[in-house]
Design an enzyme around this catalytic site. Sequence first.
Site, PDB file in Angstrom:
ATOM      1  N   HIS A   1      -1.449  18.411 -10.505  1.00 52.87           N
ATOM      2  CA  HIS A   1      -0.587  19.562 -10.234  1.00 52.87           C
ATOM      3  C   HIS A   1       0.793  19.063  -9.817  1.00 52.87           C
ATOM      4  O   HIS A   1       0.927  18.002  -9.197  1.00 52.87           O
ATOM      5  CB  HIS A   1      -1.167  20.414  -9.101  1.00 52.87           C
TER       6      HIS A   1
ATOM      7  N   GLU B   1       2.825  19.947  -7.489  1.00 51.37           N
ATOM      8  CA  GLU B   1       3.021  19.742  -6.050  1.00 51.37           C
ATOM      9  C   GLU B   1       2.338  18.466  -5.559  1.00 51.37           C
ATOM     10  O   GLU B   1       2.875  17.745  -4.726  1.00 51.37           O
ATOM     11  CB  GLU B   1       2.486  20.943  -5.252  1.00 51.37           C
TER      12      GLU B   1
ATOM     13  N   CYS C   1      -1.958  25.176  -4.236  1.00 46.15           N
ATOM     14  CA  CYS C   1      -3.399  25.392  -4.067  1.00 46.15           C
ATOM     15  C   CYS C   1      -3.882  24.591  -2.852  1.00 46.15           C
ATOM     16  O   CYS C   1      -3.121  23.848  -2.235  1.00 46.15           O
ATOM     17  CB  CYS C   1      -4.134  24.966  -5.342  1.00 46.15           C
TER      18      CYS C   1
ATOM     19  N   CYS D   1      -3.199  20.846  -3.278  1.00 45.83           N
ATOM     20  CA  CYS D   1      -1.781  20.517  -3.144  1.00 45.83           C
ATOM     21  C   CYS D   1      -1.294  20.705  -1.714  1.00 45.83           C
ATOM     22  O   CYS D   1      -0.485  19.916  -1.225  1.00 45.83           O
ATOM     23  CB  CYS D   1      -0.951  21.350  -4.114  1.00 45.83           C
TER      24      CYS D   1
END
Length: 160
Positions: free
Chosen positions: A59, A61, A89, A92
């Site tokens: 991801h 992030e 999420c 992250c």
Amino acid sequence: MDEIDGKNLRRAIALSAEVRESGQHPFAALLADSHGRVLMEQGNGFHAPGWPHGDGTAHAERLIATRACRELPPEARATATLFSSAEPCAMCAGAIYWAGIGRVVFGLSERRLKALIGPHLENLTLDLPCREVFAAGQRQVEVVGPLLEDEAEVPHRGAW
């Protein structure tokens, strides 16, 4: 939302559209210093070149948090803001916490993202607000968002 936050969040949203055009999932993040100057940008890395399958941990992030740990001293991370096109999420948020990043500003909420894309196998969204993840920690992470959700949703339309 102040002018600098709005500018940087809109850049993260624009970047999410750019990464979608390149074949990635439409997520992006950037890290800015305490004055709002962009230090680094990162698109989603799910469909990395050469990988036979997607990397569900890549991801934007999480990737930018790792880069920040490698490239910036702890003091810079502590005063930095991570701008994300969508709410980080749980994974992250954990990476942001452990990287020592002090502030998060995000566009699209996890709840709205989940409602938008449903149970897509490449993004089984966890409806766990990042604020709850950070609240379980032992240091404060300031969270601002959701902001500009209608704008942040646009790159996701038709992508899932």
